[in-house]
Design an enzyme around this catalytic site. Structure first.
Site, PDB file in Angstrom:
ATOM      1  N   ALA A 135      -3.580   7.936  -5.215  1.00 49.09           N
ATOM      2  CA  ALA A 135      -2.185   7.494  -5.244  1.00 49.09           C
ATOM      3  C   ALA A 135      -2.188   6.062  -5.754  1.00 49.09           C
ATOM      4  O   ALA A 135      -2.608   5.136  -5.051  1.00 49.09           O
ATOM      5  CB  ALA A 135      -1.573   7.569  -3.848  1.00 49.09           C
ATOM      6  N   GLY A 180       0.818  -1.205   0.000  1.00 41.47           N
ATOM      7  CA  GLY A 180       0.000   0.000   0.000  1.00 41.47           C
ATOM      8  C   GLY A 180       0.849   1.251   0.000  1.00 41.47           C
ATOM      9  O   GLY A 180       2.058   1.190  -0.239  1.00 41.47           O
ATOM     10  N   ASN A 181       0.225   2.394   0.240  1.00 36.95           N
ATOM     11  CA  ASN A 181       0.970   3.655   0.320  1.00 36.95           C
ATOM     12  C   ASN A 181       0.318   4.564   1.355  1.00 36.95           C
ATOM     13  O   ASN A 181      -0.706   4.227   1.938  1.00 36.95           O
ATOM     14  CB  ASN A 181       1.070   4.320  -1.057  1.00 36.95           C
ATOM     15  CG  ASN A 181      -0.287   4.701  -1.622  1.00 36.95           C
ATOM     16  OD1 ASN A 181      -0.949   5.584  -1.100  1.00 36.95           O
ATOM     17  ND2 ASN A 181      -0.710   4.011  -2.678  1.00 36.95           N
ATOM     18  N   LYS A 182       0.910   5.717   1.569  1.00 35.33           N
ATOM     19  CA  LYS A 182       0.517   6.580   2.690  1.00 35.33           C
ATOM     20  C   LYS A 182      -0.637   7.525   2.385  1.00 35.33           C
ATOM     21  O   LYS A 182      -0.961   8.368   3.209  1.00 35.33           O
ATOM     22  CB  LYS A 182       1.721   7.427   3.134  1.00 35.33           C
ATOM     23  CG  LYS A 182       2.773   6.649   3.891  1.00 35.33           C
ATOM     24  CD  LYS A 182       3.816   7.606   4.446  1.00 35.33           C
ATOM     25  CE  LYS A 182       4.867   6.903   5.285  1.00 35.33           C
ATOM     26  NZ  LYS A 182       5.831   7.886   5.845  1.00 35.33           N
ATOM     27  N   SER A 183      -1.243   7.420   1.209  1.00 40.95           N
ATOM     28  CA  SER A 183      -2.320   8.361   0.889  1.00 40.95           C
ATOM     29  C   SER A 183      -3.479   8.231   1.882  1.00 40.95           C
ATOM     30  O   SER A 183      -3.948   7.133   2.162  1.00 40.95           O
ATOM     31  CB  SER A 183      -2.841   8.096  -0.527  1.00 40.95           C
ATOM     32  OG  SER A 183      -3.978   8.896  -0.764  1.00 40.95           O
TER      33      SER A 183
END
Ligand code: CTP
Ligand code: CA
Length: 238
Positions: free
Chosen positions: A100, A33-36
């Site tokens: 994102a 995943g990512n930090k969005s």
């Protein structure tokens, strides 16, 4: 030229917004995943609704609830985002790609939970490229000869090859979208922490047609209002 757009500035305009951070599964319980946080995308949806637009929000997981009054479609992966976005873009006057999107996904998804004992050596995850959805939306618009305003987002860092602004300008040209909303993220974690998950944002909005960049800062809603204001201006001047 920032500030809230006039009431009704987007009346009758169909706005498609993507938001959140995609998740790419590794096995039934794990993902990349990512930090969005989804906050900027949700603020855009709220600003567009307040300006009278009809809003469709396609979103990956977010830390904030989706706004009331928008048509909501929830997705997880970049491939799901792609099919939902391309389908919805066919009837949108404005597309804002605030999601994102994972650039890569695991080449294969294990059908069962990956176990430590399966791996004699430390595991290696093979990744493959995801499609570039923004590029596809731009190509689709051209193929359909469609009137549509397309807005991309980017978080850029400078390095010894160039500053954040020059990378952002290259990205705008590569993508071919009309506007690119650029967060200048400083190098390292503290730079990223100024954007991801925060309630405020500082951006520069670049135009493909060479119009002067517009600066906006403040709450994510204030930034969203500035983007919506610019969009309304573009639509009214054709
Ligand atoms: N984007 C997209 N599909 C992807 C990756 C990005 O539609 N597979 C969109 C994002 O939603 C954003 C814009 O493209 O609006 C810019 O994303 P960014 O990650 O900055 O661009 P990339 O082309 O992926 O370049 P980079 O190598 O810098 O990550
Ligand atoms: Ca990327």
């Amino acid at each position: 030229a920032t500030g809230a757009p006039a009431t009704g500035a987007l009346a009758g305009v169909r706005v498609l917004i993507t938001a959140g951070g995609t998740r790419e599964p590794l096995d039934p319980v794990r993902y990349l995943g990512n930090k969005s946080s989804g906050k900027q995308g949700v603020a855009l949806a709220e600003a567009a609704l307040a300006a009278g637009a009809s809003v469709t929000l396609i979103h990956a997981p977010m830390e904030v609830p989706a706004p009331a009054g928008a048509t909501i479609q929830r997705i997880e992966t970049a491939l799901e985002l792609r099919s939902a976005t391309l389908a919805a873009a066919a009837t949108a006057d404005v597309v804002i790609m605030a999601a994102a999107v994972a650039d890569f996904r695991p080449a294969s998804i294990s059908s069962g939970k990956i176990k430590k004992r399966d791996n004699v050596d430390d595991p290696v995850i093979t990744l493959v490229r995801n499609p570039d959805i923004l590029l596809e939306v731009v190509a689709h618009r051209a193929a359909q000869n469609q009137q549509q305003l397309i807005v991309g987002f980017a978080a850029e860092t400078g390095d010894d090859q160039g500053d954040a602004r020059s990378y952002a300008e290259q990205k705008l040209r590569r993508k071919g979208c009309d506007l690119l909303v650029v967060n200048e993220v400083g190098p390292g974690d503290s730079g990223a922490e100024r954007v991801f998950g925060q309630d405020t944002n500082q951006v520069e909005i670049l135009s493909l047609d060479g119009a002067s960049p517009v600066q906006s800062g403040g709450s994510k809603r204030e930034v969203a209002d500035a983007v919506v204001h610019l969009i309304a201006q573009r639509l009214s001047t054709g």
